[in-house]
Design a protein around this motif. Structure first.
Motif, mmCIF file in Angstrom:
data_model
loop_
_atom_site.group_PDB
_atom_site.id
_atom_site.type_symbol
_atom_site.label_atom_id
_atom_site.label_comp_id
_atom_site.label_asym_id
_atom_site.label_seq_id
_atom_site.Cartn_x
_atom_site.Cartn_y
_atom_site.Cartn_z
ATOM 1 N N GLU A 179 1.071 -5.562 -17.236
ATOM 2 C CA GLU A 179 0.166 -4.815 -16.368
ATOM 3 C C GLU A 179 1.003 -4.363 -15.170
ATOM 4 O O GLU A 179 1.120 -5.082 -14.178
ATOM 5 C CB GLU A 179 -0.993 -5.701 -15.917
ATOM 6 C CG GLU A 179 -1.851 -6.196 -17.083
ATOM 7 C CD GLU A 179 -2.917 -7.186 -16.649
ATOM 8 O OE1 GLU A 179 -3.026 -7.451 -15.426
ATOM 9 O OE2 GLU A 179 -3.640 -7.688 -17.527
ATOM 10 N N GLU B 44 0.702 -2.478 -12.677
ATOM 11 C CA GLU B 44 0.118 -2.442 -11.331
ATOM 12 C C GLU B 44 0.080 -3.825 -10.688
ATOM 13 O O GLU B 44 -0.111 -3.942 -9.465
ATOM 14 C CB GLU B 44 -1.300 -1.858 -11.386
ATOM 15 C CG GLU B 44 -2.301 -2.673 -12.162
ATOM 16 C CD GLU B 44 -2.254 -2.441 -13.671
ATOM 17 O OE1 GLU B 44 -3.148 -2.990 -14.363
ATOM 18 O OE2 GLU B 44 -1.349 -1.730 -14.154
ATOM 19 N N ASN B 45 0.279 -4.883 -11.481
ATOM 20 C CA ASN B 45 0.291 -6.238 -10.941
ATOM 21 C C ASN B 45 1.705 -6.726 -10.608
ATOM 22 O O ASN B 45 1.903 -7.921 -10.356
ATOM 23 C CB ASN B 45 -0.382 -7.204 -11.907
ATOM 24 C CG ASN B 45 -1.889 -7.007 -11.934
ATOM 25 O OD1 ASN B 45 -2.505 -6.740 -10.900
ATOM 26 N ND2 ASN B 45 -2.491 -7.116 -13.102
ATOM 27 N N GLN C 186 2.446 -10.409 -8.894
ATOM 28 C CA GLN C 186 1.470 -10.623 -7.835
ATOM 29 C C GLN C 186 0.523 -11.778 -8.136
ATOM 30 O O GLN C 186 -0.223 -12.213 -7.259
ATOM 31 C CB GLN C 186 0.668 -9.348 -7.599
ATOM 32 C CG GLN C 186 1.517 -8.172 -7.122
ATOM 33 C CD GLN C 186 2.150 -8.436 -5.767
ATOM 34 O OE1 GLN C 186 3.256 -8.967 -5.667
ATOM 35 N NE2 GLN C 186 1.434 -8.103 -4.706
ATOM 36 N N ARG C 187 0.547 -12.263 -9.344
ATOM 37 C CA ARG C 187 -0.280 -13.416 -9.742
ATOM 38 C C ARG C 187 0.368 -14.041 -10.969
ATOM 39 O O ARG C 187 1.224 -13.419 -11.605
ATOM 40 C CB ARG C 187 -1.721 -12.976 -10.052
ATOM 41 C CG ARG C 187 -1.834 -11.944 -11.156
ATOM 42 C CD ARG C 187 -3.286 -11.630 -11.461
ATOM 43 N NE ARG C 187 -3.433 -10.614 -12.504
ATOM 44 C CZ ARG C 187 -3.321 -10.846 -13.811
ATOM 45 N NH1 ARG C 187 -3.051 -12.080 -14.251
ATOM 46 N NH2 ARG C 187 -3.481 -9.866 -14.686
ATOM 47 N N GLU D 61 3.320 -16.710 -9.878
ATOM 48 C CA GLU D 61 3.067 -15.803 -8.762
ATOM 49 C C GLU D 61 4.312 -15.724 -7.888
ATOM 50 O O GLU D 61 4.886 -16.749 -7.505
ATOM 51 C CB GLU D 61 1.878 -16.285 -7.935
ATOM 52 C CG GLU D 61 1.530 -15.355 -6.782
ATOM 53 C CD GLU D 61 0.303 -15.815 -6.010
ATOM 54 O OE1 GLU D 61 0.014 -15.214 -4.952
ATOM 55 O OE2 GLU D 61 -0.355 -16.772 -6.459
#
Length: 323
Positions: free
Chosen positions: A234, A236-237, A258-259, A276
């Motif tokens: 993903e 965008e993450n 980001q996670r 993360e």
């Protein structure tokens, strides 16, 4: 007008095999990494073209200015009959060299080498049309392994522009310079573009522009893996990160999770877990000083003959002779 040639030494199957091998190694390493060569699908190439005209990204303009001022001097010093370009053969910078060599009345042959068959085919056809007296022989191959292409032609000048040499780690650079030197005869030439060490904040801005184009370029490598390997990244993450490594004097581009994520790559039978904040290094872009360029070339068997700067002293073009 002679018909242009296109020799394919690196096929789509070779590229797919290399992608699978490198991604498996890179995503199971610690820390994780990906090669910058996988940025350049059609979308990535378009994004990079956008980057080159951004106000923060000075390299393309600086190198072009040097060539506008010095291309005829390059032609007069080298008397080259064959121009070999590692990378795209269709840019304005290439044509500055071709025009200067033609004006010097020495140019006979142009050998562009690029890993992208479609891009090279278009370049070969365009150059052949605009320079009908020229024998054009395009070679589809990886510049780090395809240097046997340099065996074609006499009185050769090898051009490696754009600061791309900075994407190679020091040991890779040493192997590359040694391979170029092994392919050349004494008295033949290497023209090398290198970005220079400067204010770190300015360097970071060049790789993390205000419009976010470089961030999209960086994340695009994940979209390439999704398409080619059936991965489920993903993008965008992942946050784009550009930072200055003062010890090595290079910029690093990274993608930061980001996670926590688990990413499947079914074509590889592989699962990659991300904590993360965990990062993938996607590019190193080394910056140079005069002495480093001179010394690395000397180790490989070259003598630095000319060192030219743009007006702002941001970028250098080096002309070195094979000893």
């Amino acid at each position: 007008m002679s018909e242009p040639e296109l020799v394919v030494r690196f096929t789509e199957e070779d590229a797919a095999r290399e992608l699978r091998t490198e991604v498996r190694v890179g995503l199971t390493d610690s820390p994780k990494w990906l090669s910058p060569k996988w940025f350049y699908d059609a979308v990535g190439s378009d994004l990079f073209d956008q980057i080159t005209v951004l106000p923060e990204y000075y390299q393309t303009r600086a190198e072009q200015q040097i060539l506008q001022q010095r291309a005829l001097e390059v032609a007069e010093i080298t008397g080259a009959a064959t121009l070999v370009e590692l990378g795209s053969g269709s840019s304005e910078k290439t044509r500055l060299l071709l025009d200067a060599l033609r004006k010097n009345e020495t140019l006979e042959r142009f050998v562009p080498l690029d890993v992208s068959g479609s891009a090279l085919r278009a370049a070969v056809e365009s150059i052949a049309l605009d320079y009908p007296e020229l024998h054009v022989r395009g070679v589809v191959d990886d510049f780090t392994s395809g240097l046997s292409a340099l065996n074609a032609g006499a009185k050769r000048l090898v051009a490696f522009l754009g600061g791309t040499i900075g994407n190679l780690l020091p040991a890779e650079r040493a192997r590359f310079f040694a391979a170029v030197r092994a392919a050349l005869r004494p008295g033949e030439w290497l023209l090398l573009g290198t970005d220079l060490v400067k204010d770190p904040d300015r360097l970071v801005r060049a790789y993390d522009d205000a419009r976010g184009v470089t961030a999209e370029f960086n994340r695009n490598v994940l979209r390439v893996l999704n398409r080619e390997l059936g991965a489920d990244f993903e993008p965008e993450n992942f946050r784009h990160v550009a930072l200055w490594n003062a010890e090595h004097e290079w910029i690093e581009m990274r993608l930061r999770a980001q996670r926590p994520m688990r990413v499947g790559l079914p074509e590889l039978g592989l699962t990659a877990d991300f904590a993360e904040g965990e990062e993938i290094r996607t590019e190193v872009s080394a910056k140079f000083r005069h002495d480093r360029v001179r010394d690395e070339l000397a180790v490989a068997g070259f003598e630095l003959h000319r060192w030219w700067l743009d007006d702002a002293a941001d970028f250098a073009l080096s002309l070195a002779a094979a000893r």
